[in-house]
Design an enzyme around this catalytic site. Structure first.
Site, short mmCIF file in Angstrom:
data_model
loop_
_atom_site.label_atom_id
_atom_site.label_comp_id
_atom_site.label_asym_id
_atom_site.label_seq_id
_atom_site.Cartn_x
_atom_site.Cartn_y
_atom_site.Cartn_z
N ASP A 144 0.84 -1.21 0.00
CA ASP A 144 0.00 0.00 0.00
C ASP A 144 0.87 1.26 0.00
OD1 ASP A 144 0.87 -0.19 2.60
OD2 ASP A 144 -1.13 -0.19 3.51
N SER A 145 2.22 1.06 -0.02
CA SER A 145 3.13 2.18 -0.27
C SER A 145 2.89 2.73 -1.67
CB SER A 145 4.59 1.74 -0.11
OG SER A 145 4.84 0.55 -0.83
N GLU A 175 9.00 -4.11 10.65
CA GLU A 175 9.41 -2.80 10.14
C GLU A 175 9.97 -1.93 11.25
OE1 GLU A 175 6.71 -0.96 7.41
OE2 GLU A 175 7.81 0.94 7.41
N LYS A 194 -1.37 -9.39 2.77
CA LYS A 194 -0.65 -8.94 3.97
C LYS A 194 -1.53 -7.99 4.75
CE LYS A 194 3.10 -6.00 3.84
NZ LYS A 194 2.65 -4.82 4.62
O1 KIV Z 1 3.56 -1.13 1.63
C1 KIV Z 1 4.74 -1.50 1.67
O2 KIV Z 1 5.56 -1.22 0.78
C2 KIV Z 1 5.17 -2.28 2.82
C3 KIV Z 1 6.63 -2.55 2.97
C4 KIV Z 1 7.33 -1.34 3.44
C5 KIV Z 1 6.90 -3.71 3.83
O3 KIV Z 1 4.38 -2.67 3.62
#
Ligand code: KIV
Length: 272
Positions: free
Chosen positions: A52-53, A190, A121
């Site tokens: 979700d980044s 994290e 996730k």
């Molecule tokens: O959304 C994402 O990119 C993440 C990573 C930083 C693990 O959750």
């Protein structure tokens, strides 16, 4: 413990547990679109995370909170069309799983059906256990995410290192054990101290995948835009940049502008 690398034609959730057992570190990177995912997959990254980044690096939001389930499915299905080898894990976005286990399952099923993802996730431990159980009961593999969980950024208030105090560290270890007991196949850790990552990784048999969590994690994950140096204002200590694409792309694009303005492009060979 053997360090010989086994060839995986197709990485599965079971492959990751095997990698941990054999002391082989797991590589994980984000991707959000077809073209990037093709390159990442061909480079033999074990796990591609449609994170979700995307909310930050693709859409330009300050946090991961605004991205929607539909938008995550759009990114994920683009990635899945490209990938032949990697295990593809998709983040369930904020607001689509925390409040109600039935909604969590509906969100997970939409992701699996509409994007053809391999796993989902979610962020959190004890607080979301009913949602995790519900998703796992439907046969959908779940990766956990503990430590700095960006969907809870307004609760934390900052992006600084989490679980430096023993009380929070103990809760994190208990959450990791809980996620393992429930049936999660891996856990992202994290921004926590390296020593805590060691304690967690030694206390569970499923792999830990760290970001800013030090060398004792069973694998590492980075956001692809950070690794390639496309983002240049984000400089945390944990980030190793392998390129400076921000500069290289900027130079290439400036050269193109100059060539158009100077009438150098296109030349006689570049036209019909
Ligand atoms: O959304 C994402 O990119 C993440 C990573 C930083 C693990 O959750």
């Amino acid at each position: 413990m053997s360090t010989a690398k086994k060839e995986y034609k197709r990485v599965t959730v079971k492959s990751l547990v095997d990698m941990k057992k054999h002391g082989e570190k797991i590589s994980m990177l984000t991707a959000y679109d077809y073209s990037m995912a093709k390159i990442v997959d061909a480079a033999k990254v074990d796990v591609i995370l449609v994170g979700d980044s995307a909310s930050n690096v693709m859409a330009g939001y300050e946090t991961t909170l605004p991205i929607t389930l539909d938008q995550m499915i759009y990114h994920a299905s683009s990635v899945l069309r490209a990938v032949k080898r990697a295990l593809v894990v998709v983040d369930i976005p904020f607001g689509s799983y925390q409040s109600d286990p039935k909604e969590a399952l509906r969100s997970a099923i939409r992701i699996m059906k509409e994007s053809r993802a391999h796993a989902v996730k979610v962020e959190g431990g004890e607080e979301i256990k009913e949602s995790v159980k519900r998703i796992l009961n439907a046969g959908v593999p779940v990766m956990g995410h503990l430590g700095l969980t960006p969907q809870a950024i307004y609760k934390f208030g900052t992006y600084t290192v989490r679980a430096k105090e023993e009380e929070e560290a103990k809760k994190l270890i208990a959450d990791a054990k809980l996620l393992e007991r429930l049936g999660c196949f891996a856990i992202v850790l994290e921004k926590i101290p390296a020593e805590l990552t060691k304690r967690v990784s030694e206390s569970i048999s499923i792999p830990t995948i760290g970001i800013g969590a030090g060398k004792h994690a069973d694998g590492q994950v980075l956001v692809i835009h950070d690794l390639l140096g496309m983002t240049h204002e984000f400089n945390p200590r944990f980030l190793r940049r392998y390129m400076n694409l921000y500069e290289e792309m900027g130079n290439a694009i400036s050269q193109y502008v100059d060539d158009v303005k100077s009438k150098d492009f296109p030349n006689d060979e570049e036209q019909y």
